[in-house]
Design an enzyme around this catalytic site. Structure first.
Site, short mmCIF file in Angstrom:
data_model
loop_
_atom_site.label_atom_id
_atom_site.label_comp_id
_atom_site.label_asym_id
_atom_site.label_seq_id
_atom_site.Cartn_x
_atom_site.Cartn_y
_atom_site.Cartn_z
CB SER A 143 -27.81 97.38 -53.83
OG SER A 143 -28.81 98.08 -53.13
CE1 TYR A 156 -24.14 100.83 -52.36
CE2 TYR A 156 -26.53 101.00 -52.46
CZ TYR A 156 -25.39 100.26 -52.22
OH TYR A 156 -25.49 98.94 -51.84
CE LYS A 160 -23.48 98.07 -54.48
NZ LYS A 160 -22.47 96.99 -54.43
#
Length: 266
Positions: A143, A156, A160
């Site tokens: 991402s 998150y 990532k």
């Protein structure tokens, strides 16, 4: 060297984690359309499986955060199809959460899904792929948050970023039999786009992307086909940006809205 057909995957086998819906389902359908056999997984059995041209993906119920379950997924795929050539680590995601108050349990679950699970499935896949003369490839779906975190995405974004680092580390260790690459996915128009990007399903948000549109799942799927195909046979440890050029810097957006800034000599 003969390059071959980049979209001919007849005789090859792919696993797509989280491949029963959303981006993962489109990735699975793209490999099916190109001739591959595809195994998808999720924690619950879906109402319908990805399909193309009358061919359907196989399904194995799996919680990819569990190392033993990840190993069973790979074993089941090899048993059903006789080999494993491609792993797409697509499962992931997280709701936004305030880093100041988020619970340790939430952080653990986000890191487990977005970093540990891809590691576990890749470990099991590597054991199978390295025994094949042709080896195999692993594609990790990452991402833009790994490069440019947004508020509410601390766990998150960290996971990532770790996935990108993991990709590069595994590419060093597992080559030449197994190639490992990463896709940095940007803003993607999905069925839940309105929830993520507003009631116009992202039309306004698309204005900050140089390509002037959000990605669609097929953009990511086509990148997967290229990374798994013969035309990328020397690509290893790469981070392929599928984000339309990123985001236009805020200062340039502000200039568009207010006109050129007055000249200053200070």
């Amino acid at each position: 060297m003969e390059l071959g057909n980049p979209i001919d995957f007849n005789g090859r086998v792919a696993i797509v984690t989280g491949g029963t819906q959303g981006i993962g389902a489109v990735i699975a359908e793209a490999f099916l359309a190109a001739g591959a056999e595809v195994m998808v997984c999720a924690r619950t059995t879906p109402a319908a499986l990805p399909s193309s041209g009358g061919r359907h993906a196989a399904f194995h119920p799996t919680d990819v955060r569990d190392p033993a379950a990840a190993a069973r997924l790979v074993a089941a795929t090899a048993e059903e199809f006789g080999r494993l050539d491609i792993l797409v680590n697509n499962a992931g995601g997280s709701p936004d959460a305030d880093a100041a108050t988020v619970s340790p349990r939430f952080v653990e679950k986000v890191v487990a899904l977005n970093l540990l699970a891809p590691f576990y499935v890749a470990q099991a896949a590597n054991l199978a792929m390295r025994e094949q003369p042709e080896g195999g490839c692993v594609i990790n779906i990452g991402s833009v948050s790994a490069h440019a975190p947004q508020p509410g995405t601390a766990a998150y974004s960290a996971a990532k970023a770790g996935l990108l680092g993991l990709t590069r580390a595994l590419a060093l260790e597992w080559a030449p039999k197994v190639r490992v690459n990463h896709i940095t996915a940007g803003l993607i128009r999905t069925a839940s786009a309105a929830e993520l990007y507003g009631e116009d399903s992202g039309a306004t948000v698309a204005g900050i992307v140089p390509m002037r549109r959000l990605a669609v799942p097929a953009d990511v799927a086509h990148a997967c086909l290229w990374l798994a195909g013969p035309h990328s046979s020397y690509v290893n440890g790469a981070d392929l940006a599928v984000h339309g050029g990123g985001e236009i810097p805020a200062r340039d957006l502000a200039r568009r809205n207010t006109g050129p800034a007055p000249f200053s000599s200070t």
